[in-house]
Design a protein around this motif. Structure first.
Motif, short mmCIF file in Angstrom:
data_model
loop_
_atom_site.label_atom_id
_atom_site.label_comp_id
_atom_site.label_asym_id
_atom_site.label_seq_id
_atom_site.Cartn_x
_atom_site.Cartn_y
_atom_site.Cartn_z
N LYS A 85 -70.59 0.23 8.60
CA LYS A 85 -70.64 0.64 7.21
C LYS A 85 -69.96 -0.42 6.35
O LYS A 85 -68.85 -0.86 6.67
N ASP A 86 -70.65 -0.83 5.27
CA ASP A 86 -70.07 -1.75 4.29
C ASP A 86 -69.53 -3.03 4.93
O ASP A 86 -68.51 -3.58 4.50
N GLY A 87 -70.19 -3.52 5.97
CA GLY A 87 -69.78 -4.77 6.61
C GLY A 87 -68.73 -4.62 7.69
O GLY A 87 -68.33 -5.61 8.31
N TYR A 88 -68.30 -3.39 7.94
CA TYR A 88 -67.32 -3.13 8.99
C TYR A 88 -68.00 -2.44 10.18
O TYR A 88 -68.97 -1.70 10.01
N ASP A 89 -67.48 -2.70 11.37
CA ASP A 89 -68.05 -2.07 12.56
C ASP A 89 -67.77 -0.58 12.60
O ASP A 89 -68.58 0.20 13.11
N HIS A 90 -66.61 -0.19 12.07
CA HIS A 90 -66.25 1.23 12.04
C HIS A 90 -65.32 1.51 10.87
O HIS A 90 -64.48 0.68 10.51
N TYR A 91 -65.48 2.67 10.26
CA TYR A 91 -64.42 3.27 9.46
C TYR A 91 -63.54 4.04 10.44
O TYR A 91 -64.06 4.69 11.37
N VAL A 92 -62.21 3.97 10.23
CA VAL A 92 -61.30 4.61 11.18
C VAL A 92 -60.19 5.35 10.45
O VAL A 92 -59.91 5.09 9.27
N LYS A 93 -59.56 6.24 11.15
CA LYS A 93 -58.31 6.86 10.71
C LYS A 93 -57.18 6.22 11.48
O LYS A 93 -57.23 6.14 12.73
N ILE A 94 -56.14 5.75 10.79
CA ILE A 94 -54.98 5.14 11.43
C ILE A 94 -53.99 6.26 11.76
O ILE A 94 -53.39 6.87 10.87
N ASN A 95 -53.84 6.53 13.06
CA ASN A 95 -52.89 7.56 13.49
C ASN A 95 -51.47 7.03 13.56
O ASN A 95 -50.52 7.74 13.24
N ASP A 96 -51.32 5.79 13.98
CA ASP A 96 -50.01 5.14 14.00
C ASP A 96 -50.22 3.64 14.14
O ASP A 96 -51.29 3.19 14.59
N ILE A 97 -49.24 2.87 13.73
CA ILE A 97 -49.37 1.42 13.77
C ILE A 97 -47.98 0.81 13.89
O ILE A 97 -47.03 1.27 13.27
N TRP A 98 -47.85 -0.19 14.77
CA TRP A 98 -46.58 -0.86 15.01
C TRP A 98 -46.75 -2.36 14.90
O TRP A 98 -47.72 -2.92 15.40
N LYS A 99 -45.80 -3.02 14.26
CA LYS A 99 -45.84 -4.47 14.18
C LYS A 99 -45.47 -5.09 15.54
O LYS A 99 -44.56 -4.61 16.22
N ILE A 100 -46.18 -6.14 15.90
CA ILE A 100 -45.86 -6.94 17.07
C ILE A 100 -45.22 -8.23 16.58
O ILE A 100 -45.66 -8.81 15.58
N LEU A 101 -44.19 -8.69 17.27
CA LEU A 101 -43.55 -9.95 16.90
C LEU A 101 -44.60 -11.05 16.85
O LEU A 101 -45.28 -11.34 17.83
N THR A 102 -44.78 -11.65 15.66
CA THR A 102 -45.80 -12.67 15.43
C THR A 102 -45.11 -13.91 14.87
O THR A 102 -44.46 -13.85 13.83
N LYS A 103 -45.25 -15.06 15.57
CA LYS A 103 -44.51 -16.25 15.19
C LYS A 103 -45.41 -17.48 15.19
O LYS A 103 -46.45 -17.49 15.87
N PRO A 104 -45.02 -18.51 14.47
CA PRO A 104 -45.75 -19.78 14.54
C PRO A 104 -45.29 -20.59 15.75
O PRO A 104 -44.20 -20.37 16.29
N VAL A 105 -46.11 -21.54 16.17
CA VAL A 105 -45.67 -22.55 17.14
C VAL A 105 -44.80 -23.53 16.37
O VAL A 105 -45.15 -23.96 15.27
N VAL A 186 -45.07 -10.81 22.58
CA VAL A 186 -45.04 -11.65 21.40
C VAL A 186 -46.40 -12.33 21.23
O VAL A 186 -47.12 -12.57 22.22
N CYS A 187 -46.76 -12.63 19.98
CA CYS A 187 -48.01 -13.33 19.66
C CYS A 187 -47.68 -14.58 18.84
O CYS A 187 -46.84 -14.52 17.93
N PHE A 188 -48.35 -15.68 19.14
CA PHE A 188 -48.13 -16.94 18.44
C PHE A 188 -49.42 -17.39 17.76
O PHE A 188 -50.49 -17.43 18.38
N ASP A 189 -49.31 -17.76 16.49
CA ASP A 189 -50.46 -18.18 15.68
C ASP A 189 -50.85 -19.61 16.06
O ASP A 189 -50.07 -20.55 15.90
N LEU A 190 -52.09 -19.78 16.54
CA LEU A 190 -52.56 -21.08 17.01
C LEU A 190 -53.37 -21.85 15.97
O LEU A 190 -53.76 -23.00 16.21
N ARG A 191 -53.65 -21.27 14.83
CA ARG A 191 -54.55 -21.90 13.87
C ARG A 191 -54.12 -23.31 13.45
O ARG A 191 -54.98 -24.20 13.31
N PRO A 192 -52.80 -23.58 13.28
CA PRO A 192 -52.41 -24.95 12.90
C PRO A 192 -52.67 -25.99 14.00
O PRO A 192 -52.58 -27.20 13.72
N LEU A 193 -53.01 -25.56 15.20
CA LEU A 193 -53.24 -26.50 16.30
C LEU A 193 -54.69 -26.93 16.43
O LEU A 193 -55.04 -27.71 17.32
#
Length: 251
Positions: A85-105, A186-193
């Motif tokens: 719908k509207d360019g998205y694969d699904h409309y969803v309900k967010i039941n809960d959400i937690w941040k994951i440690l996200t860092k640059p290289v 942990v997740c590391f952003d690789l886009r600058p590489l």
């Protein structure tokens, strides 16, 4: 440089293997899916979610308040409300959400070498999905102070292979004395590489690990992975390790 630690406390139960594909059976409000996703800022505190298999989700309903940060990695519990719908694969309900440690290289050099540290750590798995290198790991924590986890490009040694980006997974335990292991993620952003005029790049990640349960001897472990730009790295049905998190997680 801002340093963070993703310390998994006693509230973290372990590793949960789940299916990364959206399950049509989860359209019932009593059903849900759990996935790692990336926040895409849509403006005015609105956001969408990009799953690692390439699917895009629009949060049409939310059971929790969440202030989005663009390209923040999250663990999301959601229920599917609709198909495409509207360019998205699904409309969803967010039941809960937690941040994951996200860092640059970051760059390892003579000025930050001591702060970055080189203490041993235990990796459960390292893989690339989307534009991120993800690491599930174990570390000894003695409660003295938060540890530091980083992915670095070591500028203190000469390049050995110009066709491969050589990185190191670094840990600073700040002299924490403990033989009790905790779980981290942990997740590391690789886009600058990204390399110009290419659609992918080889990445080699070196990890200093313990060789036994006494934590006295160490070895070098190498993960060789391919970073493909703008391509989902996971196919539907792929099982990946996801941390079981609660609001008691520590950073």
């Amino acid at each position: 440089m801002q340093k963070k630690l993703f310390i998994i406390g006693l509230a973290i139960i372990g590793i949960l293997l789940i299916n990364t594909g959206c399950d049509d059976n989860s359209k019932s409000l009593g059903n849900f899916g759990i996935d790692i996703a990336t926040i895409i800022n849509e403006g005015d505190n609105a956001y969408s979610l990009q799953l690692d298999n390439g699917k895009r989700l629009w949060p049409a309903a939310k059971a929790v308040n969440f202030l989005p940060t663009n390209h923040q990695r999250v663990l999301v519990n959601y229920t599917i409300l609709s198909d495409q719908k509207d360019g998205y694969d699904h409309y969803v309900k967010i039941n809960d959400i937690w941040k994951i440690l996200t860092k640059p290289v970051i760059e390892l050099n003579a000025h930050n070498e001591e702060i970055i540290g080189d203490d041993p750590i235990k990796t459960n798995s390292i893989w690339i999905s989307g534009d991120y290198l993800n690491a599930s790991f174990m570390f000894n924590y003695g409660g003295k102070q938060p540890h530091a986890i980083n992915l670095v490009e070591n500028k203190l040694r000469p390049d050995t292979d110009k066709d491969v980006i050589e990185l190191e997974f670094r840990h600073n335990a700040y002299e924490s004395q403990s033989d009790k292991l905790y779980e981290g993620f942990v997740c590391f952003d690789l886009r600058p590489l990204r390399v110009m005029n290419s659609d992918s790049v080889m990445i080699s990640v070196k990890v200093k690990e313990w060789t036994d349960k006494t934590y006295s001897d160490t070895r070098e472990k190498i993960y060789d992975v391919v970073y493909r730009y703008n391509q989902p790295a996971l196919q539907a049905g792929t099982e990946i390790p996801i941390p079981v998190t609660t609001s008691d997680e520590y950073y």
